[in-house]
Motif scaffolding. Structure first.
Motif, PDB file in Angstrom:
ATOM      1  N   SER A  43       0.835  -1.193   0.000  1.00 23.21           N
ATOM      2  CA  SER A  43       0.000   0.000   0.000  1.00 23.21           C
ATOM      3  C   SER A  43       0.878   1.255   0.000  1.00 23.21           C
ATOM      4  O   SER A  43       1.855   1.328   0.745  1.00 23.21           O
ATOM      5  CB  SER A  43      -0.907   0.005   1.230  1.00 23.21           C
ATOM      6  N   SER A  63       0.422  -2.296   5.369  1.00 23.47           N
ATOM      7  CA  SER A  63      -0.730  -2.765   4.600  1.00 23.47           C
ATOM      8  C   SER A  63      -0.280  -3.274   3.237  1.00 23.47           C
ATOM      9  O   SER A  63       0.659  -2.746   2.635  1.00 23.47           O
ATOM     10  CB  SER A  63      -1.759  -1.649   4.423  1.00 23.47           C
ATOM     11  N   LYS A  64      -0.965  -4.293   2.740  1.00 23.49           N
ATOM     12  CA  LYS A  64      -0.590  -4.876   1.454  1.00 23.49           C
ATOM     13  C   LYS A  64      -1.700  -5.780   0.945  1.00 23.49           C
ATOM     14  O   LYS A  64      -2.550  -6.253   1.714  1.00 23.49           O
ATOM     15  CB  LYS A  64       0.705  -5.680   1.586  1.00 23.49           C
ATOM     16  N   HIS A  91      -4.087  -5.243   6.581  1.00 24.08           N
ATOM     17  CA  HIS A  91      -4.163  -3.821   6.923  1.00 24.08           C
ATOM     18  C   HIS A  91      -3.464  -3.569   8.251  1.00 24.08           C
ATOM     19  O   HIS A  91      -3.775  -4.198   9.269  1.00 24.08           O
ATOM     20  CB  HIS A  91      -5.623  -3.376   7.017  1.00 24.08           C
TER      21      HIS A  91
END
Length: 237
Positions: free
Chosen positions: A24, A30-31, A59
């Motif tokens: 992110s 986050s990813k 998250h």
């Protein structure tokens, strides 16, 4: 974007997992990731062969907290005791974890815990239905004279609407091994069939207390007491 692979050639577990990660831009923790893997796990208890695909969104919530949602598509052939089975699972789940330690390499105090809720049903395309809650955690406390006390707990509960024999090995509970009840072989504890073969259980409860003292920078001495098992009935653990 990141693409990484992991290959496992251990005695009891062999397999490979490819993980594609999209981080992110707004949050370092986050990813969005997707795992594709194949594995075989063979123990004295069972033999399992599986392929799976698992997209997951993770998250970061700050202060060592992570929450994620995933869906795992899994095809598994298994032999447990005298039973052979084939399973297709479309299994959504939620995970939450928190970690806080005073040092990453040689912590002296801190804690961590992981919670997971997962399940499936025939309406999702699976050939069995169940709901599971899993939890595990550690608590590390400093003591005088450079000693430390590590307390560990692990548990799992299954609610199942179909016969237990329909559950593949990967979602049954077993105990034993260096990350469970030490002194017993890997996944050698649990309910047994009429021939005495361990076939796994619906529930799991494991605990440990360990007293440790560092000797060198990366070495320490410890004494520990482990207890626990997999079982099917809380009235008969």
């Amino acid at each position: 974007h990141e693409l990484n692979a992991e290959v496992n050639l251990a005695q009891r577990l062999q397999g490979a997992v490819v993980n594609y990660v999209v981080p992110s831009p707004k949050n370092l923790d986050s990813k969005l990731q997707a795992k594709l893997g194949a594995q075989r796990e063979a123990t004295d208890t069972y033999d399992s062969r599986a392929v799976f695909l698992e997209p997951e969104y993770v998250h970061g919530l700050g202060k060592g907290r992570l929450a994620s949602a995933y869906v795992q598509l899994r095809f598994e052939d298994f032999t447990i005791g005298d039973e052979d089975g084939r399973s297709r699972l479309v299994m959504p789940g939620l995970r939450f974890s928190r970690r806080r330690y005073d040092d990453l390499l040689r912590p002296t105090k801190g804690f961590r815990y992981d919670l997971e809720l997962r399940g499936t049903d025939g309406l999702l395309g699976s050939d069995t239905g169940f709901l599971q809650v899993l939890a595990n955690g550690d608590l590390l406390s400093p003591l005088p004279w450079r000693f430390s006390l590590l307390c560990r707990a692990q548990g799992g509960v299954t609610v199942i609407s179909d016969p237990f024999r329909d559950l593949p090995a990967s979602v049954r509970f077993f105990a034993g091994g260096d990350r469970s009840v030490r002194g017993y072989e890997y996944r050698s504890l649990g309910p047994r069939d009429a021939k005495g073969d361990v076939i796994g259980g619906k529930h799991l409860l494991v605990g440990s207390v360990e007293l440790e003292r560092p000797v060198y920078k990366i070495l320490g001495l410890a004494v520990f007491y482990d207890i626990g098992n997999a079982f099917n009935d809380f009235g008969d653990i």
